[in-house]
Design a protein around this motif. Sequence first.
Motif, mmCIF file in Angstrom:
data_model
loop_
_atom_site.group_PDB
_atom_site.id
_atom_site.type_symbol
_atom_site.label_atom_id
_atom_site.label_comp_id
_atom_site.label_asym_id
_atom_site.label_seq_id
_atom_site.Cartn_x
_atom_site.Cartn_y
_atom_site.Cartn_z
ATOM 1 N N HIS A 1 -31.458 -15.014 7.411
ATOM 2 C CA HIS A 1 -30.645 -14.192 6.499
ATOM 3 C C HIS A 1 -30.966 -14.539 5.048
ATOM 4 C CE1 HIS A 1 -28.317 -12.167 9.587
ATOM 5 N NE2 HIS A 1 -28.281 -13.321 10.226
ATOM 6 N N THR B 1 -30.751 -9.489 3.131
ATOM 7 C CA THR B 1 -29.290 -9.350 3.059
ATOM 8 C C THR B 1 -28.933 -8.619 1.773
ATOM 9 O OG1 THR B 1 -29.125 -11.584 2.103
ATOM 10 C CG2 THR B 1 -28.758 -11.370 4.484
ATOM 11 N N GLY C 1 -19.700 2.170 4.206
ATOM 12 C CA GLY C 1 -19.574 0.807 3.715
ATOM 13 C C GLY C 1 -20.290 -0.232 4.553
ATOM 14 N N LYS C 2 -20.782 0.162 5.742
ATOM 15 C CA LYS C 2 -21.578 -0.766 6.550
ATOM 16 C C LYS C 2 -23.053 -0.636 6.160
ATOM 17 C CE LYS C 2 -18.377 -2.293 9.466
ATOM 18 N NZ LYS C 2 -17.581 -3.309 8.798
ATOM 19 N N ALA C 3 -23.815 -1.713 6.412
ATOM 20 C CA ALA C 3 -25.233 -1.675 6.028
ATOM 21 C C ALA C 3 -26.103 -2.032 7.215
ATOM 22 C CB ALA C 3 -25.486 -2.645 4.877
ATOM 23 N N ARG C 4 -27.211 -1.305 7.335
ATOM 24 C CA ARG C 4 -28.184 -1.631 8.379
ATOM 25 C C ARG C 4 -29.070 -2.771 7.893
ATOM 26 N NH1 ARG C 4 -29.846 4.534 9.494
ATOM 27 N NH2 ARG C 4 -28.453 4.972 11.251
ATOM 28 N N GLN C 5 -29.351 -3.688 8.808
ATOM 29 C CA GLN C 5 -30.171 -4.840 8.473
ATOM 30 C C GLN C 5 -31.387 -4.862 9.392
ATOM 31 O OE1 GLN C 5 -28.266 -8.610 9.200
ATOM 32 N NE2 GLN C 5 -29.308 -9.615 7.506
ATOM 33 N N PRO D 1 -23.605 -11.601 3.260
ATOM 34 C CA PRO D 1 -22.888 -12.055 4.448
ATOM 35 C C PRO D 1 -22.721 -13.576 4.552
ATOM 36 C CG PRO D 1 -25.127 -11.402 5.023
ATOM 37 C CD PRO D 1 -24.959 -11.096 3.565
ATOM 38 N N ASN E 1 -17.933 -10.141 3.335
ATOM 39 C CA ASN E 1 -18.701 -9.083 4.006
ATOM 40 C C ASN E 1 -19.511 -9.606 5.189
ATOM 41 O OD1 ASN E 1 -19.339 -6.252 4.076
ATOM 42 N ND2 ASN E 1 -21.368 -6.727 3.289
ATOM 43 N N ASP F 1 -19.080 -9.411 8.286
ATOM 44 C CA ASP F 1 -19.217 -8.465 9.404
ATOM 45 C C ASP F 1 -19.677 -7.088 8.952
ATOM 46 O OD1 ASP F 1 -16.228 -10.013 10.622
ATOM 47 O OD2 ASP F 1 -18.317 -10.463 11.113
ATOM 48 N N GLY F 2 -20.239 -6.999 7.761
ATOM 49 C CA GLY F 2 -20.596 -5.699 7.201
ATOM 50 C C GLY F 2 -21.976 -5.188 7.568
ATOM 51 N N PHE F 3 -22.711 -5.916 8.418
ATOM 52 C CA PHE F 3 -24.091 -5.522 8.697
ATOM 53 C C PHE F 3 -24.284 -5.116 10.141
ATOM 54 C CE2 PHE F 3 -26.238 -6.399 4.758
ATOM 55 C CZ PHE F 3 -25.321 -7.197 4.096
ATOM 56 N N ILE F 4 -25.092 -4.074 10.331
ATOM 57 C CA ILE F 4 -25.436 -3.582 11.659
ATOM 58 C C ILE F 4 -26.827 -4.100 11.966
ATOM 59 C CG2 ILE F 4 -25.808 -1.508 13.054
ATOM 60 C CD1 ILE F 4 -24.215 -0.024 10.722
#
Lengths: 467, 319
Positions: free
Chosen positions: A298, A303, A313-317, B110, B168, B170-173
Motif C-alpha cells: 500500500h 493509495t 466516494g469509494k475508490a478502486r485500487q 487508508p 478511509n 475501508d474506502g478502497f475496492i
Amino acid sequence: MAKKIRNETQPIAAPDSRQGFPLNSRRKFLREGAVLGGATLLGGVIGTAGASELDKVKPARPGNENLPPNTPQWSQSLGAPVAAHPYGKPSEFEKNVIRRQIPGLTRTDHSSIDFAPLQDLHGIITPNGLHFERHHSGFPAIHPAEHRLIIHGLVKTPLIFSVDEIIRFPAESRIHFIECGANSGMEWSQPTQISVQFTHGMLSCCEWTGVLVSTLFEEVGVKPEAKWVLAEGADGAGTTRSIPIEKMLDDALVAYAQNGERLRPEQGYPLRLLLPGYQGITNIKWLRRLKVGDQPWHTREETSHYTDLLANGKARQFTVEQEAKSVITFPSGGQVLDHQGFYEISGIAWSGRGRIKAVDVSTDGGKNWKEAVLQEPVLHKCLTRFRLAWNWDGKPALLMSRAMDETGYVQPTMPQLVAIRGTRSIYHNNAIQTWRVDANGQVSNVHLRGDVEGQPNANIQPNIICV
Amino acid sequence: MRTSSQILFASSVIALGLLAAAPSRAETRFGIARAPTAAEIAGWDIDVRPDGQGLPKGKGSVAQGQELYDQKCAVCHGSFGESTAYAVLAGGQGSLDKPDRLKTVGSYWPYATTLWDYIYRAMPFGAPKTLTHDQVYAITAYVLHLNDILDSKAVLDEKTLPQIKMPNRDGFITKKTLPDVQNPRCLKDCKGDPGARVVGLTQAALVVAAPTGQAERRAALEGQLAHTGPAVGAADAAAAQTLSNKSGCMACHGVDKAVVGPGFKQVAAKYKGDKTAEAKLLEKVQKGGSGVWGSVPMPANPQVKEEDIKTMVKWILAQ
C-alpha cells in the motif's frame, strides 16, 4: 511507380505466431474509391482524375531555384561527410517533432509529464528521444557501475546483481506499449486539449530487451507463500509499487535496452521493470530492488495516487491493466486538410489484455462504421497501426475510431464510461476520441456527450493533480 | 632472479588471496551473482508495510514534528497542510462522495504507515532520504495531528504507528471490477448515446488546460497549433531559465507571479537600483532565509554551484 493501396474489404489474414508474419497477405489495387457517409464515388482509380497535385505545390523559395527544371543546390555540391554526427539526429526540417509539456499542468517540472508527438509518428515504434516522460523527482544520472539490483525477501537465495551481471542472463526482446494510467485524464469533463499529443501522448511503444523476471525469480528461488513483489526505483522519490507475483512470473521483464540501444536515462537507465499492458507507474524505472512478500505494501503510488475515486466516494485500487483504446492520429486536432479528395485516415490501437482484433472507423460521428486495415504484424500488448482510405467531400465530418481486443472488449464511448466512472476518477480514460473536420479543413477536438451544457462552469477543478 | 618454485609459491599465495577476497558465487542455475550482505540489504530495505513490518525503532512527538514541519515542509505544504501549491495534506474528511471532494492524508489514505514510508523515501522534495528515523516519526505524528487523527500530546513509535486506523481504511475496492462497461459495437445506422451533442473546446476549458495567464495561454495555444516550442531569448536568459528549472527554483517561484515565494519580476522591482542586490541575493539563495517576503523560509541551496546562482540572480534582477 503507382502506390499500392490496400483493399479494405479484404482483411489481411492474422499471423499464427506471436511475432511472425503471415506468408500470404492479400493485397489488391484499389478498384473503387472508398465510400463512407455522404462522399461521392470518383468513378475510377484514385489519382488519375482531376488536376495533378504537383501543379499546386508552391515553390520552396522564390524563383523556383531548387525545383525542376532547375538543378537544386544540393545536387551541385557535396553534402555533410560520414560521422558529421556520430550519434545521428533528425533533419533540421523535423525540429518541430519533439516532446512537449502542457503549461501549468504541474507545479514543478521535476514531478511532471511530457507528451509524445503522436501526430508526427509513423508505424508503431516510438523513437527513443520522443518517448513520453513521467517522473516524480526528475530523472537521475546513474553511473551503471555503481547501480545494483537486489532481489530478496521470501526467496531461498537473495542475490545482488550488477548491471553487467543482469545483461549476462538469457535475453528476451518484446515490443510493448507503455501508457500512463492518467493518459487522456484532462478530458474527462470536456475537451480541453487541442492536439492528439496532449489528449493521448502519455503513450509510447518500443522494443524492450532484458531478462524475464521469471528467470531471475527461478535463480533466487521464490518461496511458495510469495504473493506480492515490491518494485523500487533508485530515483529521489524512491518510487515503489506492489506487483502481484503472477504478473512477475508471467511476462514481466527487467529491461536494459529500448529500440536496440541501452535505456535512455528518461526511461530508467540502466535498468527498469517492464510489465506488458500494465499502467505506466508500475513499470518502475531505475529499478534497484525487488522484494518478495506475501501482502501488498500500500505505497503512496497505489493509495494516494493511481486509485480511481468513484462518485459514491469509494475508490478502486490496483486497476493495473490498460484497457483497449485507439485514436486517429491523422487527421487529428490542430491539423488542417487543405484540399478535398483522398486521404488515408491513420491511427493507433492498443490493449493491455492482448492483441487488437479490429478497429472500426466512423466519419459521420458514429452512425456508421467501417473496419480499418491493421498493419502487420499485430502484436500482443503492443501498438497496432490502423489505416482506412477516405475520400473527403469537403463537408464537415466527425472522425472516430473504436478498438476491439481479442477478449471481445470494445472501446467505450465517453458517455458510456462516464455513466459508470463519473468524471473525477482521473485514471483509465480509454474513451473513443472524436475529431471534427470543418468545411475549412480545420481539425479540432470534440466530444459527443449529453452531460455538458453550453459553457461549462468556470470554477471546475482541473482533472489532474500531478505531484 | 626468482626460481620457478618461488614463482609457483608466490602465484599460489596470490591465487588463495584472490579466492579469499572474492565473494563466492551463489549455487544457483546460472551462478552469475552473489548474495548481498546483511548490511547491503539493510541500507536499502526502507519499505514499510501496513502491519508495521519494516518500521525501524524510533519515536517522535507531535510537538517535535511541528518544529520540523515548519522548517522543512510548510514551505510547500502550508503551515496547516492546506497549501494547494503542492499536495494538500489535511482536511476534506467526509467529502469523497461530494462535488467538492478533497483527497488528503486524513480524508483518503487508508494506512498511516504509508505516510512514514513516503516521507522517509521521498521527502523533503529536494532532499529525500535525509531525515532521521525519529524525525520521520515526529513529522508523521504532526501531519496526523493536522488531520485530527492524533492529539497534540501524542508520541508515535514503531509499535503505535501501525495501530492507527485511518478514517478511509475501508474506502478502497480491491476485488477485480473491470471490465465494467460494455459497448455493443454497432456498425450500421447506430443511434449513438442518448442526448449526445457535439461539444467543442471552450474558453473556460482553456483556463483548465493552461492556467498560466492570457499571454502564456495564447502562446501555448499557438505552440500547440503550429507545433513550435516556446520562444528562446538571449543565450544568458535561456541558460538562466534552464538552470532555475533544473535547480528546482521554479517549484516555488514564478517568473511573473508568486507561487510559494515571490515572482522574479517582483524581486527585480524590489531591488531596482540597489547595487548591493546581487551580493545579497547570492547569499540568500545559498543560505536560505525568510522575513523579507513572508515568514515561510526559503531553504538553503548548498547543492547549487555559486557561478550558477550568480547567473540566475543576474537574470532575475533583469526581469
